[in-house]
Write a protein that holds these residues in place. Sequence first.
Motif, PDB file in Angstrom:
ATOM      1  N   TYR A 173      11.278   2.705   1.652  1.00  0.00           N
ATOM      2  CA  TYR A 173       9.915   3.185   1.409  1.00  0.00           C
ATOM      3  C   TYR A 173       9.020   2.972   2.621  1.00  0.00           C
ATOM      4  O   TYR A 173       8.151   3.796   2.904  1.00  0.00           O
ATOM      5  CB  TYR A 173       9.300   2.477   0.197  1.00  0.00           C
ATOM      6  N   ASP A 174       9.235   1.875   3.349  1.00  0.00           N
ATOM      7  CA  ASP A 174       8.422   1.620   4.532  1.00  0.00           C
ATOM      8  C   ASP A 174       8.616   2.716   5.577  1.00  0.00           C
ATOM      9  O   ASP A 174       7.660   3.218   6.158  1.00  0.00           O
ATOM     10  CB  ASP A 174       8.721   0.235   5.114  1.00  0.00           C
ATOM     11  N   VAL A 175       9.866   3.128   5.781  1.00  0.00           N
ATOM     12  CA  VAL A 175      10.152   4.198   6.747  1.00  0.00           C
ATOM     13  C   VAL A 175       9.601   5.528   6.245  1.00  0.00           C
ATOM     14  O   VAL A 175       8.981   6.284   7.000  1.00  0.00           O
ATOM     15  CB  VAL A 175      11.672   4.294   7.025  1.00  0.00           C
ATOM     16  N   LEU A 176       9.799   5.820   4.967  1.00  0.00           N
ATOM     17  CA  LEU A 176       9.266   7.064   4.391  1.00  0.00           C
ATOM     18  C   LEU A 176       7.755   7.144   4.570  1.00  0.00           C
ATOM     19  O   LEU A 176       7.210   8.193   4.926  1.00  0.00           O
ATOM     20  CB  LEU A 176       9.614   7.166   2.909  1.00  0.00           C
ATOM     21  N   MET A 177       7.073   6.030   4.313  1.00  0.00           N
ATOM     22  CA  MET A 177       5.616   6.006   4.451  1.00  0.00           C
ATOM     23  C   MET A 177       5.212   6.234   5.904  1.00  0.00           C
ATOM     24  O   MET A 177       4.317   7.033   6.192  1.00  0.00           O
ATOM     25  CB  MET A 177       5.060   4.682   3.936  1.00  0.00           C
ATOM     26  N   ASN A 178       5.885   5.552   6.833  1.00  0.00           N
ATOM     27  CA  ASN A 178       5.542   5.727   8.236  1.00  0.00           C
ATOM     28  C   ASN A 178       5.831   7.130   8.732  1.00  0.00           C
ATOM     29  O   ASN A 178       5.098   7.681   9.553  1.00  0.00           O
ATOM     30  CB  ASN A 178       6.228   4.676   9.102  1.00  0.00           C
ATOM     31  N   LYS A 179       6.907   7.751   8.229  1.00  0.00           N
ATOM     32  CA  LYS A 179       7.188   9.142   8.592  1.00  0.00           C
ATOM     33  C   LYS A 179       6.082  10.049   8.070  1.00  0.00           C
ATOM     34  O   LYS A 179       5.627  10.948   8.761  1.00  0.00           O
ATOM     35  CB  LYS A 179       8.556   9.576   8.033  1.00  0.00           C
ATOM     36  N   MET A 180       5.657   9.821   6.822  1.00  0.00           N
ATOM     37  CA  MET A 180       4.604  10.640   6.239  1.00  0.00           C
ATOM     38  C   MET A 180       3.301  10.490   7.031  1.00  0.00           C
ATOM     39  O   MET A 180       2.566  11.462   7.225  1.00  0.00           O
ATOM     40  CB  MET A 180       4.370  10.246   4.786  1.00  0.00           C
ATOM     41  N   LEU A 181       3.018   9.280   7.518  1.00  0.00           N
ATOM     42  CA  LEU A 181       1.804   9.022   8.278  1.00  0.00           C
ATOM     43  C   LEU A 181       1.930   9.419   9.755  1.00  0.00           C
ATOM     44  O   LEU A 181       0.987   9.260  10.519  1.00  0.00           O
ATOM     45  CB  LEU A 181       1.444   7.538   8.174  1.00  0.00           C
ATOM     46  N   GLY A 182       3.129   9.887  10.161  1.00  0.00           N
ATOM     47  CA  GLY A 182       3.348  10.287  11.555  1.00  0.00           C
ATOM     48  C   GLY A 182       3.529   9.127  12.503  1.00  0.00           C
ATOM     49  O   GLY A 182       3.413   9.286  13.713  1.00  0.00           O
ATOM     50  N   LYS A 183       3.847   7.952  11.978  1.00  0.00           N
ATOM     51  CA  LYS A 183       4.054   6.767  12.808  1.00  0.00           C
ATOM     52  C   LYS A 183       5.507   6.564  13.209  1.00  0.00           C
ATOM     53  O   LYS A 183       5.802   5.718  14.034  1.00  0.00           O
ATOM     54  CB  LYS A 183       3.585   5.509  12.063  1.00  0.00           C
ATOM     55  N   GLU A 184       6.406   7.307  12.603  1.00  0.00           N
ATOM     56  CA  GLU A 184       7.854   7.113  12.853  1.00  0.00           C
ATOM     57  C   GLU A 184       8.435   8.422  13.321  1.00  0.00           C
ATOM     58  O   GLU A 184       8.167   9.476  12.781  1.00  0.00           O
ATOM     59  CB  GLU A 184       8.531   6.631  11.583  1.00  0.00           C
TER      60      GLU A 184
END
Length: 184
Positions: A173-184
Amino acid sequence: MREIEIKARVSGLDGVIAKLVARGTEVSEPVEQHDRVYGLPGVPGASENSEPWLRIRTETKQGDKTSYLTLKKSVTNQLDSIEHETIIDNEDEVEHIITQLGFVPYSDLTKTRRKAHVGDIELCLDIVEPLGSFIEAEKLTGDDADYAAVVEELWGILEPLGVSRNDTVTDGYDVLMNKMLGKE
């Protein structure tokens, strides 16, 4: 200890819960989990790395809070990790220790989780705003477990509940969230 899990998006989480209850499986009341994840500087979460990650989780259940420190280190991918966890009584001090060790904040998210058990397999029924609804099936194993065999065992629990392999999610979930926020 090693935790092997599979995860899938679920559009009808209530339907999955109803199937579990109809089979006589007890499903817990919802619990709020606030997760703060820390990684080493410059290490992307989405990579298939074996760097350690630390998490402070605050779990709120019927107004009572419990906090945990968890270390995770991937074995074959993000959902196959060596995991160690302990209860902590001072989140702020643990956060200071983590940052003094050189770890930096990676993600901060809150989810609502319900749990069920089918034998030695734990099911986590999660709502993660704004990512959606998910189901995880996880099993604690020895360090030398056969990853592919455990994954098939886990699917043997999820598929009869109507969960499709086509909806598999391989990121945390942490990676999914960061991808959604454009951080990953």
